[in-house]
Design a protein around this motif. Structure first.
Motif, PDB file in Angstrom:
ATOM      1  N   MET A 186       0.830  -1.211   0.000  1.00 43.31           N
ATOM      2  CA  MET A 186       0.000   0.000   0.000  1.00 43.31           C
ATOM      3  C   MET A 186       0.865   1.261   0.000  1.00 43.31           C
ATOM      4  O   MET A 186       0.575   2.234  -0.703  1.00 43.31           O
ATOM      5  N   GLN A 187       1.942   1.232   0.775  1.00 44.70           N
ATOM      6  CA  GLN A 187       2.836   2.390   0.834  1.00 44.70           C
ATOM      7  C   GLN A 187       3.536   2.619  -0.500  1.00 44.70           C
ATOM      8  O   GLN A 187       3.737   3.769  -0.923  1.00 44.70           O
ATOM      9  N   LEU A 188       3.906   1.527  -1.184  1.00 42.95           N
ATOM     10  CA  LEU A 188       4.547   1.650  -2.482  1.00 42.95           C
ATOM     11  C   LEU A 188       3.620   2.361  -3.470  1.00 42.95           C
ATOM     12  O   LEU A 188       4.051   3.210  -4.244  1.00 42.95           O
ATOM     13  N   ALA A 189       2.344   2.026  -3.437  1.00 44.98           N
ATOM     14  CA  ALA A 189       1.375   2.670  -4.324  1.00 44.98           C
ATOM     15  C   ALA A 189       1.292   4.160  -4.036  1.00 44.98           C
ATOM     16  O   ALA A 189       1.226   4.987  -4.959  1.00 44.98           O
ATOM     17  N   ALA A 190       1.327   4.517  -2.770  1.00 40.94           N
ATOM     18  CA  ALA A 190       1.278   5.932  -2.405  1.00 40.94           C
ATOM     19  C   ALA A 190       2.547   6.656  -2.841  1.00 40.94           C
ATOM     20  O   ALA A 190       2.503   7.809  -3.281  1.00 40.94           O
ATOM     21  N   ASN A 191       3.669   5.972  -2.750  1.00 38.93           N
ATOM     22  CA  ASN A 191       4.949   6.586  -3.107  1.00 38.93           C
ATOM     23  C   ASN A 191       5.056   6.901  -4.593  1.00 38.93           C
ATOM     24  O   ASN A 191       5.902   7.694  -5.006  1.00 38.93           O
ATOM     25  N   THR A 192       4.216   6.285  -5.421  1.00 37.38           N
ATOM     26  CA  THR A 192       4.234   6.582  -6.857  1.00 37.38           C
ATOM     27  C   THR A 192       3.355   7.783  -7.192  1.00 37.38           C
ATOM     28  O   THR A 192       3.226   8.143  -8.359  1.00 37.38           O
ATOM     29  N   GLY A 193       2.744   8.366  -6.159  1.00 36.11           N
ATOM     30  CA  GLY A 193       1.997   9.600  -6.371  1.00 36.11           C
ATOM     31  C   GLY A 193       0.501   9.499  -6.234  1.00 36.11           C
ATOM     32  O   GLY A 193      -0.196  10.505  -6.369  1.00 36.11           O
ATOM     33  N   ALA A 194      -0.034   8.315  -5.970  1.00 32.85           N
ATOM     34  CA  ALA A 194      -1.483   8.181  -5.833  1.00 32.85           C
ATOM     35  C   ALA A 194      -1.992   8.967  -4.630  1.00 32.85           C
ATOM     36  O   ALA A 194      -1.356   8.992  -3.574  1.00 32.85           O
ATOM     37  N   GLN A 195      -3.132   9.606  -4.806  1.00 33.30           N
ATOM     38  CA  GLN A 195      -3.753  10.354  -3.714  1.00 33.30           C
ATOM     39  C   GLN A 195      -4.642   9.458  -2.853  1.00 33.30           C
ATOM     40  O   GLN A 195      -4.832   9.714  -1.669  1.00 33.30           O
ATOM     41  N   VAL A 196      -5.205   8.420  -3.455  1.00 37.70           N
ATOM     42  CA  VAL A 196      -6.041   7.450  -2.754  1.00 37.70           C
ATOM     43  C   VAL A 196      -5.579   6.046  -3.161  1.00 37.70           C
ATOM     44  O   VAL A 196      -5.422   5.772  -4.344  1.00 37.70           O
ATOM     45  N   VAL A 197      -5.348   5.183  -2.173  1.00 40.25           N
ATOM     46  CA  VAL A 197      -4.953   3.801  -2.446  1.00 40.25           C
ATOM     47  C   VAL A 197      -6.044   2.889  -1.911  1.00 40.25           C
ATOM     48  O   VAL A 197      -6.407   2.955  -0.740  1.00 40.25           O
ATOM     49  N   VAL A 198      -6.597   2.045  -2.787  1.00 36.71           N
ATOM     50  CA  VAL A 198      -7.757   1.227  -2.443  1.00 36.71           C
ATOM     51  C   VAL A 198      -7.408  -0.258  -2.516  1.00 36.71           C
ATOM     52  O   VAL A 198      -6.950  -0.740  -3.554  1.00 36.71           O
ATOM     53  N   CYS A 199      -7.646  -0.978  -1.429  1.00 40.63           N
ATOM     54  CA  CYS A 199      -7.494  -2.433  -1.437  1.00 40.63           C
ATOM     55  C   CYS A 199      -8.839  -3.049  -1.795  1.00 40.63           C
ATOM     56  O   CYS A 199      -9.848  -2.787  -1.134  1.00 40.63           O
ATOM     57  N   THR A 200      -8.871  -3.875  -2.839  1.00 44.91           N
ATOM     58  CA  THR A 200     -10.133  -4.464  -3.296  1.00 44.91           C
ATOM     59  C   THR A 200     -10.387  -5.857  -2.725  1.00 44.91           C
ATOM     60  O   THR A 200     -11.390  -6.482  -3.065  1.00 44.91           O
ATOM     61  N   CYS A 201      -9.506  -6.336  -1.876  1.00 46.57           N
ATOM     62  CA  CYS A 201      -9.660  -7.667  -1.284  1.00 46.57           C
ATOM     63  C   CYS A 201     -10.226  -7.536   0.131  1.00 46.57           C
ATOM     64  O   CYS A 201      -9.596  -6.912   0.999  1.00 46.57           O
ATOM     65  N   SER A 202     -11.385  -8.123   0.385  1.00 51.09           N
ATOM     66  CA  SER A 202     -12.038  -8.008   1.684  1.00 51.09           C
ATOM     67  C   SER A 202     -11.265  -8.718   2.797  1.00 51.09           C
ATOM     68  O   SER A 202     -11.289  -8.273   3.944  1.00 51.09           O
ATOM     69  N   THR A 203     -10.576  -9.779   2.476  1.00 50.69           N
ATOM     70  CA  THR A 203      -9.846 -10.528   3.495  1.00 50.69           C
ATOM     71  C   THR A 203      -8.742  -9.691   4.121  1.00 50.69           C
ATOM     72  O   THR A 203      -8.545  -9.712   5.334  1.00 50.69           O
ATOM     73  N   ILE A 204      -8.013  -8.934   3.309  1.00 48.10           N
ATOM     74  CA  ILE A 204      -6.892  -8.133   3.825  1.00 48.10           C
ATOM     75  C   ILE A 204      -7.242  -6.648   3.891  1.00 48.10           C
ATOM     76  O   ILE A 204      -6.381  -5.820   4.197  1.00 48.10           O
ATOM     77  N   GLY A 205      -8.500  -6.307   3.642  1.00 49.61           N
ATOM     78  CA  GLY A 205      -8.897  -4.899   3.599  1.00 49.61           C
ATOM     79  C   GLY A 205      -8.671  -4.159   4.901  1.00 49.61           C
ATOM     80  O   GLY A 205      -8.264  -2.993   4.899  1.00 49.61           O
ATOM     81  N   GLY A 206      -8.943  -4.813   6.020  1.00 48.66           N
ATOM     82  CA  GLY A 206      -8.754  -4.155   7.309  1.00 48.66           C
ATOM     83  C   GLY A 206      -7.303  -3.798   7.569  1.00 48.66           C
ATOM     84  O   GLY A 206      -6.998  -2.722   8.105  1.00 48.66           O
ATOM     85  N   ILE A 207      -6.405  -4.687   7.193  1.00 50.42           N
ATOM     86  CA  ILE A 207      -4.968  -4.413   7.327  1.00 50.42           C
ATOM     87  C   ILE A 207      -4.578  -3.256   6.421  1.00 50.42           C
ATOM     88  O   ILE A 207      -3.880  -2.322   6.826  1.00 50.42           O
ATOM     89  N   ALA A 208      -5.031  -3.316   5.182  1.00 54.84           N
ATOM     90  CA  ALA A 208      -4.663  -2.292   4.197  1.00 54.84           C
ATOM     91  C   ALA A 208      -5.147  -0.917   4.608  1.00 54.84           C
ATOM     92  O   ALA A 208      -4.436   0.083   4.454  1.00 54.84           O
ATOM     93  N   GLU A 209      -6.349  -0.851   5.140  1.00 53.70           N
ATOM     94  CA  GLU A 209      -6.956   0.424   5.503  1.00 53.70           C
ATOM     95  C   GLU A 209      -6.177   1.136   6.608  1.00 53.70           C
ATOM     96  O   GLU A 209      -6.180   2.372   6.702  1.00 53.70           O
ATOM     97  N   LEU A 210      -5.506   0.360   7.441  1.00 52.68           N
ATOM     98  CA  LEU A 210      -4.765   0.928   8.562  1.00 52.68           C
ATOM     99  C   LEU A 210      -3.343   1.359   8.196  1.00 52.68           C
ATOM    100  O   LEU A 210      -2.592   1.823   9.050  1.00 52.68           O
ATOM    101  N   THR A 211      -2.983   1.192   6.929  1.00 58.15           N
ATOM    102  CA  THR A 211      -1.647   1.572   6.489  1.00 58.15           C
ATOM    103  C   THR A 211      -1.414   3.058   6.720  1.00 58.15           C
ATOM    104  O   THR A 211      -2.210   3.902   6.304  1.00 58.15           O
ATOM    105  N   LYS A 212      -0.317   3.374   7.372  1.00 60.52           N
ATOM    106  CA  LYS A 212       0.033   4.784   7.606  1.00 60.52           C
ATOM    107  C   LYS A 212       0.761   5.316   6.376  1.00 60.52           C
ATOM    108  O   LYS A 212       1.842   4.854   6.030  1.00 60.52           O
ATOM    109  N   GLN A 213       0.122   6.260   5.709  1.00 61.39           N
ATOM    110  CA  GLN A 213       0.693   6.829   4.503  1.00 61.39           C
ATOM    111  C   GLN A 213       1.393   8.144   4.813  1.00 61.39           C
ATOM    112  O   GLN A 213       1.013   8.866   5.728  1.00 61.39           O
ATOM    113  N   THR A 214       2.427   8.440   4.055  1.00 51.76           N
ATOM    114  CA  THR A 214       3.107   9.717   4.185  1.00 51.76           C
ATOM    115  C   THR A 214       2.326  10.778   3.417  1.00 51.76           C
ATOM    116  O   THR A 214       1.595  10.482   2.477  1.00 51.76           O
TER     117      THR A 214
END
Length: 226
Positions: free
Chosen positions: A66-94
């Motif tokens: 998730m952080q890698l996606a943000a580092n490429t310039g994305a303003q919003v990073v969305v995880c489409t997998c429900s199983t890991i969605g809770g983990i992804a949502e808590l990612t601390k982005q810069t």
């Protein structure tokens, strides 16, 4: 669009299956064709969750992706997998990047609108994270609908084999047999979304996460651009 394109994007999606690329690309284009999108496909993340659960290693792997996606310039990073969605949502982005899960908008809508909800999933690993998500939505909405979660047996194997027709048929048949007494069915996985189309003229509401989640991502994006 190449799934590993590292140029700047407005929204980046983290998928655990290649088939989701066309679904989410088409959704974004239909809602706002000016938005640039990046797709990253990491099937190993779901495989690890199914085999070993939500381990610390998996959390680190998801957060790193998730952080890698943000580092490429994305303003919003969305995880489409429900199983890991809770983990992804808590990612601390810069910076000001937003991390989100595709199914939160669906969960919020379901508990705010309906009284007796059936949640169905084709893979068992999705049930606990979806239950946790719905509990969060219940707390936020201060509502008390009845929620029942069920796994659709002998179905996920058809998705893995690429047999989408039989996969959707089994989802449809299961809902048909189980829907009595419920006023809403929540499809816990994005891969199940097309099954909702078969209930378009039904007396029961069937909610899927992709369109609701993409609309929420675009809403976040628009707020950031104001």
């Amino acid at each position: 669009m190449p799934k590993h394109d590292m140029t700047r994007h407005d929204i980046a999606f983290l998928h655990t299956a290649e088939v989701h690329i066309s679904t989410f690309q088409s959704l974004v284009e239909s809602l706002n064709h000016t938005i640039s999108v990046r797709h990253d496909v990491q099937p190993n993340l779901l495989k690890e969750a199914i085999e070993h659960g939500l381990t610390e290693k998996l959390k680190n792997d998801v957060n790193r992706t998730m952080q890698l996606a943000a580092n490429t310039g994305a303003q919003v990073v969305v995880c489409t997998c429900s199983t890991i969605g809770g983990i992804a949502e808590l990612t601390k982005q810069t910076g000001s990047c937003i991390s989100m899960r595709i199914d939160r908008a669906m969960a919020d809508l379901s508990v705010q609108t309906f009284n007796n909800i059936l949640v169905v999933a084709a893979v068992e690993s999705t049930l606990q994270p979806t239950q946790a998500l719905l509990n969060e939505s219940l707390t936020s909405a201060n509502t008390q609908p009845k929620i029942t979660l069920k796994q659709i047996p002998d179905t996920w194997e058809y998705f893995l084999a690429g047999d989408k027709k039989e996969y959707l048929n089994r989802i449809f048949e299961f809902i048909q047999n189980e829907k009595d007494g419920f006023d809403c069915v929540v499809l816990a996985q994005a891969s199940m979304a097309d099954a909702a189309l078969r209930f378009k003229d039904s007396d029961i509401c069937v909610l899927a996460s992709p369109e609701l989640g993409v609309k929420k991502a675009i809403e976040y994006l628009n707020k950031k651009s104001v």
